[in-house]
Design an enzyme around this catalytic site. Sequence first.
Site, PDB file in Angstrom:
ATOM      1  N   CYS A  20       0.812  -1.210   0.000  1.00 21.79           N
ATOM      2  CA  CYS A  20       0.000   0.000   0.000  1.00 21.79           C
ATOM      3  C   CYS A  20       0.846   1.261   0.000  1.00 21.79           C
ATOM      4  O   CYS A  20       2.048   1.216   0.232  1.00 21.79           O
ATOM      5  CB  CYS A  20      -0.895   0.034   1.238  1.00 21.79           C
ATOM      6  SG  CYS A  20      -1.911  -1.423   1.402  1.00 21.79           S
ATOM      7  N   GLY A  46      -0.336   0.813  -5.122  1.00 20.68           N
ATOM      8  CA  GLY A  46      -1.642   0.204  -4.964  1.00 20.68           C
ATOM      9  C   GLY A  46      -2.625   0.764  -5.959  1.00 20.68           C
ATOM     10  O   GLY A  46      -2.806   1.980  -6.010  1.00 20.68           O
ATOM     11  N   ASN A 126       0.344   0.481   5.811  1.00 19.59           N
ATOM     12  CA  ASN A 126       1.091  -0.198   4.748  1.00 19.59           C
ATOM     13  C   ASN A 126       1.933  -1.275   5.404  1.00 19.59           C
ATOM     14  O   ASN A 126       2.716  -0.987   6.300  1.00 19.59           O
ATOM     15  CB  ASN A 126       1.982   0.810   4.018  1.00 19.59           C
ATOM     16  CG  ASN A 126       2.975   0.141   3.068  1.00 19.59           C
ATOM     17  OD1 ASN A 126       4.073   0.628   2.875  1.00 19.59           O
ATOM     18  ND2 ASN A 126       2.595  -0.960   2.469  1.00 19.59           N
ATOM     19  N   GLY A 127       1.788  -2.499   4.924  1.00 18.52           N
ATOM     20  CA  GLY A 127       2.579  -3.604   5.477  1.00 18.52           C
ATOM     21  C   GLY A 127       1.691  -4.787   5.789  1.00 18.52           C
ATOM     22  O   GLY A 127       0.500  -4.779   5.468  1.00 18.52           O
ATOM     23  N   TYR A 267      12.401  -2.964  -6.960  1.00 21.51           N
ATOM     24  CA  TYR A 267      11.212  -2.894  -7.799  1.00 21.51           C
ATOM     25  C   TYR A 267      10.143  -1.923  -7.315  1.00 21.51           C
ATOM     26  O   TYR A 267       9.566  -1.182  -8.100  1.00 21.51           O
ATOM     27  CB  TYR A 267      10.571  -4.287  -7.903  1.00 21.51           C
ATOM     28  CG  TYR A 267       9.185  -4.276  -8.527  1.00 21.51           C
ATOM     29  CD1 TYR A 267       9.022  -4.191  -9.901  1.00 21.51           C
ATOM     30  CD2 TYR A 267       8.037  -4.332  -7.733  1.00 21.51           C
ATOM     31  CE1 TYR A 267       7.755  -4.167 -10.474  1.00 21.51           C
ATOM     32  CE2 TYR A 267       6.772  -4.301  -8.292  1.00 21.51           C
ATOM     33  CZ  TYR A 267       6.636  -4.222  -9.668  1.00 21.51           C
ATOM     34  OH  TYR A 267       5.394  -4.187 -10.232  1.00 21.51           O
TER      35      TYR A 267
HETATM   36  P1  AMP Z   1       6.499 -12.965 -13.089  1.00 19.24           P
HETATM   37  O1  AMP Z   1       5.902 -12.784 -14.424  1.00 19.24           O
HETATM   38  O2  AMP Z   1       5.529 -13.614 -12.111  1.00 19.24           O
HETATM   39  O3  AMP Z   1       7.838 -13.663 -13.089  1.00 19.24           O
HETATM   40  O4  AMP Z   1       6.728 -11.518 -12.473  1.00 19.24           O
HETATM   41  C1  AMP Z   1       7.877 -10.804 -12.766  1.00 19.24           C
HETATM   42  C2  AMP Z   1       7.530  -9.413 -13.206  1.00 19.24           C
HETATM   43  O5  AMP Z   1       6.612  -8.819 -12.306  1.00 19.24           O
HETATM   44  C3  AMP Z   1       8.760  -8.549 -13.265  1.00 19.24           C
HETATM   45  O6  AMP Z   1       8.792  -7.930 -14.534  1.00 19.24           O
HETATM   46  C4  AMP Z   1       8.576  -7.526 -12.163  1.00 19.24           C
HETATM   47  O7  AMP Z   1       8.826  -6.220 -12.636  1.00 19.24           O
HETATM   48  C5  AMP Z   1       7.137  -7.638 -11.737  1.00 19.24           C
HETATM   49  N1  AMP Z   1       7.003  -7.796 -10.280  1.00 19.24           N
HETATM   50  C6  AMP Z   1       7.901  -8.251  -9.397  1.00 19.24           C
HETATM   51  N2  AMP Z   1       7.394  -8.261  -8.143  1.00 19.24           N
HETATM   52  C7  AMP Z   1       6.139  -7.802  -8.236  1.00 19.24           C
HETATM   53  C8  AMP Z   1       5.090  -7.554  -7.281  1.00 19.24           C
HETATM   54  N3  AMP Z   1       5.245  -7.806  -5.994  1.00 19.24           N
HETATM   55  N4  AMP Z   1       3.934  -7.070  -7.754  1.00 19.24           N
HETATM   56  C9  AMP Z   1       3.759  -6.832  -9.060  1.00 19.24           C
HETATM   57  N5  AMP Z   1       4.704  -7.028 -10.007  1.00 19.24           N
HETATM   58  C10 AMP Z   1       5.883  -7.509  -9.604  1.00 19.24           C
END
Ligand code: AMP
Length: 494
Positions: A20, A46, A126-127, A267
């Site tokens: 969040c 979010g 948040n958390g 990220y």
């Molecule tokens: P995946 O397709 O499941 O391997 O997700 C990897 C991609 O999702 C990467 O391009 C990241 O930029 C993005 N990503 C990584 N962690 C998250 C997260 N917690 N929530 C949303 N996107 C994420």
Amino acid sequence: MQPLPSTNPWDEDDGFHEECGVFGVWNASDAAALTALGLHALQHRGQEASGVVALTDPGSEKGVFNAHRGLGLVGDIFGDAKVMAGLKGRAAVGHNRYATTGETALRNVQPLYADFEFGGLAVAHNGNLTNATALKRALVRRGCLFQSTTDSEVFVHLIAISLYANVVDRLIDALKQVQGAYSLIALHHGALIGARDPLGVRPLVLGRLPEGAMVLASETCALDIVGAEFVRDIEPGEIVVIDDSGLRSINPFGRQQSRFCIFEYIYFARPDSVMEGTPVYGVRKSIGAELARESHVEADVIVPVPDSGVPAAMGYAAESGIPFELGIIRNHYVGRTFIEPTDQIRNLGVKLKHSANRPMIEGRRVILVDDSIVRGTTSKKIVEMVRQAGAKEVHMRISSPPTTHPCFYGIDTPEREKLLAANHDVEEMARIIGADSLAFISLDGLYRALGHARRESGAPQYCDACFTGDYAIPLTDLVGHPERVPALLAANGQ
Ligand code: AMP
């Protein structure tokens, strides 16, 4: 590796995992509008829902709370002049909720608000709390009636049943009972209160508007948008009470080694934010440079997976001397709803979101740079797309170590069995995503990029549980289900 059954402690209580953004302001004109702007800058934290609670006459018991919450993006919820006109007040608190597999219901949208003996209180959190299920069970047993399925509601009930007289003491009493990660902002007629968990896992910063009003926000990018100057980070375990006499700082937990979330740098945070004194953009470029030093391969072009891979790819290109090109173009108009609910739709989402810029790729040896591999869905589709666009070779470089463990502190990750790196070694992963080679930055390389010589084994400088399984905060709710997570508990020394 033995795949584990679900490690999600919230399975029995859906809605209990959220990332969040939070924002709060005390004694400023247009407090609700400032808060909506702040939430807009925090939209990346979010996209599922947002809410603002404003307070007229801060500092006076006559103050009236006005609230509006909605599902969707900040601009859609607060872009309506009538809604904003109803949010009268000179103090406000706001919250963005992340889209997860949890229940999408208005009753889960924060800030939560309740009337207490001492007056109204709005709370934005948040958390994730790691003993929320245990606390909730005990609270329900003693008669507390929960209105939502968010872990954050535990704060409200703990504050309500506390025997302390004033709101700050009651909040401290509540914080002493919860475990987990929290950055929270609470608003009542006497003060705006900010709090960070003792290890400071999630971020919270303090800013000041030109007129002198104080602002709290998840990230500095939210201070920038409202024209507030950055004052400082709220310290791990610190509670700040902002009222008309200024700011009071309380440290009920004593000083502990901070364990700020390393994934914020990789990220989650916006690249123009500064976290714990370190600009996120610069860290991401340094990680890219470190990645190039650790695992370079001959190639003709460096291509980021936009947007998250862009700064790391720039750092990689600068270090390796290989040209950087936007070989993948991102469509910014794809709603997140396309990529959320099921794996099948997620697959489709990747295609909707990214397309190959063929002239930059055709006939070339391409190094793709992305920030992380979670399930592997994105990497697999991107590699396939780049091959279809005529790449001669496709090498994938990832600016984080392999994500082998789920996060229980507020970053949405799937259960362990769905994490590609939890179940396959790097060579197998390369084959699965279809890349000619795959490399991740090492854990020490990541720490180097953050300005540390290496990761200290006795006292890591960050929370890096998603890469190490070193869970610094007890996973109490999981302990009730040891059958679900034997390896996790072993990793946690329990
Ligand atoms: P995946 O397709 O499941 O391997 O997700 C990897 C991609 O999702 C990467 O391009 C990241 O930029 C993005 N990503 C990584 N962690 C998250 C997260 N917690 N929530 C949303 N996107 C994420």
